[in-house]
Design an enzyme around this catalytic site. Structure first.
Site, PDB file in Angstrom:
ATOM      1  N   HIS A   1       0.867  -1.186   0.000  1.00 17.06           N
ATOM      2  CA  HIS A   1       0.000   0.000   0.000  1.00 17.06           C
ATOM      3  C   HIS A   1       0.904   1.236   0.000  1.00 17.06           C
ATOM      4  CE1 HIS A   1      -2.810   2.915   1.844  1.00 17.06           C
ATOM      5  NE2 HIS A   1      -3.784   2.100   1.474  1.00 17.06           N
TER       6      HIS A   1
ATOM      7  N   ASP B   1       2.745  -4.769   8.087  1.00 20.60           N
ATOM      8  CA  ASP B   1       1.569  -3.925   7.936  1.00 20.60           C
ATOM      9  C   ASP B   1       0.361  -4.849   8.034  1.00 20.60           C
ATOM     10  OD1 ASP B   1      -0.671  -2.733   6.895  1.00 20.60           O
ATOM     11  OD2 ASP B   1       0.330  -1.854   5.154  1.00 20.60           O
TER      12      ASP B   1
ATOM     13  N   GLN C   1      -4.855  -5.250   6.913  1.00 25.02           N
ATOM     14  CA  GLN C   1      -5.860  -6.162   6.338  1.00 25.02           C
ATOM     15  C   GLN C   1      -5.822  -7.546   6.980  1.00 25.02           C
ATOM     16  OE1 GLN C   1      -8.165  -5.185   4.338  1.00 25.02           O
ATOM     17  NE2 GLN C   1      -7.380  -3.202   3.706  1.00 25.02           N
TER      18      GLN C   1
ATOM     19  N   LYS D   1     -10.659  -0.610  10.394  1.00 22.16           N
ATOM     20  CA  LYS D   1     -10.840  -1.822   9.571  1.00 22.16           C
ATOM     21  C   LYS D   1     -11.185  -3.021  10.451  1.00 22.16           C
ATOM     22  CE  LYS D   1      -7.567  -0.141   6.167  1.00 22.16           C
ATOM     23  NZ  LYS D   1      -8.263   0.241   4.934  1.00 22.16           N
TER      24      LYS D   1
ATOM     25  N   CYS E   1      -4.728   2.531  -3.656  1.00 23.90           N
ATOM     26  CA  CYS E   1      -3.471   3.028  -3.045  1.00 23.90           C
ATOM     27  C   CYS E   1      -2.326   2.049  -3.266  1.00 23.90           C
ATOM     28  CB  CYS E   1      -3.643   3.313  -1.552  1.00 23.90           C
ATOM     29  SG  CYS E   1      -4.839   4.581  -1.197  1.00 23.90           S
TER      30      CYS E   1
HETATM   31  N1  PMP Z   1      -1.922  -0.835   4.594  1.00 25.81           N
HETATM   32  C1  PMP Z   1      -2.892  -1.564   4.027  1.00 25.81           C
HETATM   33  C2  PMP Z   1      -2.580  -2.936   3.529  1.00 25.81           C
HETATM   34  C3  PMP Z   1      -4.167  -1.004   3.905  1.00 25.81           C
HETATM   35  O1  PMP Z   1      -5.137  -1.710   3.336  1.00 25.81           O
HETATM   36  C4  PMP Z   1      -4.412   0.305   4.380  1.00 25.81           C
HETATM   37  C5  PMP Z   1      -5.769   0.955   4.240  1.00 25.81           C
HETATM   38  N2  PMP Z   1      -6.335   0.844   2.990  1.00 25.81           N
HETATM   39  C6  PMP Z   1      -3.365   0.993   4.980  1.00 25.81           C
HETATM   40  C7  PMP Z   1      -2.144   0.397   5.078  1.00 25.81           C
HETATM   41  C8  PMP Z   1      -3.554   2.365   5.526  1.00 25.81           C
HETATM   42  O2  PMP Z   1      -4.421   2.338   6.594  1.00 25.81           O
HETATM   43  P1  PMP Z   1      -5.015   3.698   7.215  1.00 25.81           P
HETATM   44  O3  PMP Z   1      -5.558   4.469   6.059  1.00 25.81           O
HETATM   45  O4  PMP Z   1      -6.079   3.221   8.132  1.00 25.81           O
HETATM   46  O5  PMP Z   1      -3.885   4.385   7.904  1.00 25.81           O
END
Ligand code: PMP
Length: 417
Positions: free
Chosen positions: A134, A211, A214, A237, A375
């Site tokens: 991401h 990270d 998910q 999430k 993203c």
């Molecule tokens: N890493 C992953 C794999 C994600 O899916 C996301 C959110 N789409 C993020 C990081 C970022 O998370 P946040 O926007 O809640 O900071």
């Protein structure tokens, strides 16, 4: 509802219809149709228990934490620190002070880059990430590498969206200061073999950040079994509020890392000449934190714990298998991300139809999916697609939601025929 969909109501251990009653938002109609929410990977819906916990805090206990001598402040502090203990148990960390409350995964990763990274990474050093990251696990490292004259390296994936672990292993070397990778990919659903990868990196003395944005909503996280050095995830999430997330760090590392933001609460003493830092975890929590958010996250952890990950995982596995089979019937549909180990994410393209058109037509049917690059622009480039449509499932979804998705996709096909 089809017979097949009906059967899913009795998926082992989870009464989904009953669970859905805990999520008032799911009961509504949108665009004149019953809402079919298939965008939980972007953000999950919140059970009443979470909403009530946040409301209760503001209605009864609202006060600043760690400061006041009065009763409300005592209660707020107790609840806030109680939430930290719930998070500790949730990810099986050794100590509560290894749990830092942050805004979310993004802030957690930036914190590590700006503290651990800035003190450890020098010109010519390397940070290793993967092709499926991401943006929030790419850009903080880019900023760091640019500042330090270090090199950002990227481990490749195969066409199914699986990490090439042997390649990754070959890319680790004496200049690698950190390996940062997704536990689960938000775009592909791939579950990376985190334990094995940590072991490989640790053999060379290289710390690993996972990270877990998910991962945390789908299966139990055990940071001690994973043996990772940092673990990041977001409350929103995980059926909790927005604006709250967690950075886990091994205490030896957190102790030696300098603070990131300066301000109240993170200090031990301040003079104009010199300031000394508060102990962990407060050293990394400058200013008034998201107290209500942390309490809401604690309530979400309680909620998920009461359902049980065994039941959640069994139901989500059923949904993913059912959906993967069902979308095969849709002419021209190509799945993006076909790893053997997957969480409940279904990314796809539909012939020449732009994913935004797919999303817009489905929205008219009351079906919420995500479309775009998620993203993960470099991943899109690697896979040779500009964007995908993504349906993502949580434990409150039903097979009938999948049936609605498939019917919606047929409608898209008819419109574009
Ligand atoms: N890493 C992953 C794999 C994600 O899916 C996301 C959110 N789409 C993020 C990081 C970022 O998370 P946040 O926007 O809640 O900071």
């Amino acid at each position: 509802m089809t017979a097949l969909a009906q059967r899913s109501l009795s998926a082992p251990g989870l009464d989904v219809e009953k669970v859905r009653k805990d999520f008032p938002i799911l009961g509504q109609e949108v665009r004149g149709k019953p809402l079919v929410y298939l965008d939980s990977a972007a953000t999950s819906q919140k059970p009443r228990a979470v909403i009530d916990a946040v409301a209760r805090y503001y209605l009864q206990d609202n006060a600043n934490v760690h400061r006041g001598v009065h009763l409300l402040s005592e209660r707020a502090t107790k609840e806030y620190e109680g939430a930290r203990e719930k998070v500790r148990r949730f990810i099986n960390a050794a100590r509560a002070e290894e749990i830092i409350f942050v805004r979310g995964t993004t802030e957690a990763i930036n914190l590590v880059a700006q503290t651990y990274g800035r003190t450890r990474v020098r010109a010519g050093d390397e940070v290793l990430i993967t092709e499926m990251e991401h943006h929030s696990d790419i850009v903080p490292w880019q900023l760091l590498c640019e500042e330090k004259g270090a090199v950002l390296r990227v481990a490749p994936i195969d066409d199914d969206g699986q990490l090439l672990v042997d390649e990754l292993q070959r890319m680790l070397g004496p200049r690698t200061r950190l390996l940062a990778l997704a536990h689960v990919s938000n775009t592909l659903g791939t579950i990376n073999p985190a334990r094995r990868i940590v072991e490989i990196a640790h053999r060379q003395g290289i710390p690993v950040l996972l990270d877990g944005a998910q991962a945390a909503p789908h299966f139990p996280i055990d940071v001690r079994a994973l043996d990772c050095d940092f673990y990041a995830f977001s409350g929103h999430k995980l059926f909790g509020p927005t604006g709250i997330g967690v950075l886990y760090g091994r205490s030896e590392l957190l102790e030696e890392m300098p603070p990131w933001q300066g301000g109240g609460d993170m200090i031990s003493s301040v003079t104009f000449e010199k300031t000394t830092w508060n102990k962990l975890p407060h050293k990394f929590e400058a200013g008034t934190p998201d107290i209500a958010g942390a309490i809401g996250l604690g309530a979400a952890i309680d909620y998920v714990g009461a359902l049980g990950f065994a039941a959640i995982a069994a139901h989500e596995h059923d949904l993913l298998t059912y959906a993967t089979e069902a979308v095969r019937e849709v002419p021209g549909l190509r799945l993006i991300g076909t790893a053997k180990e997957k969480a409940s994410v279904l990314s796809f393209v539909l012939g020449d139809v732009h994913p935004h058109d797919v999303g817009t037509i489905l929205d008219q049917e009351g079906i919420a999916i995500r479309t775009g690059h998620h993203c993960t622009q470099p991943l899109m480039r690697r896979l040779g697609v500009p964007a995908t449509a993504r349906a993502s499932f949580a434990f409150y979804n039903l097979r009938s939601d999948v049936d609605a998705l498939v019917a919606g996709l047929h409608k898209v096909q008819e419109i574009f025929r």
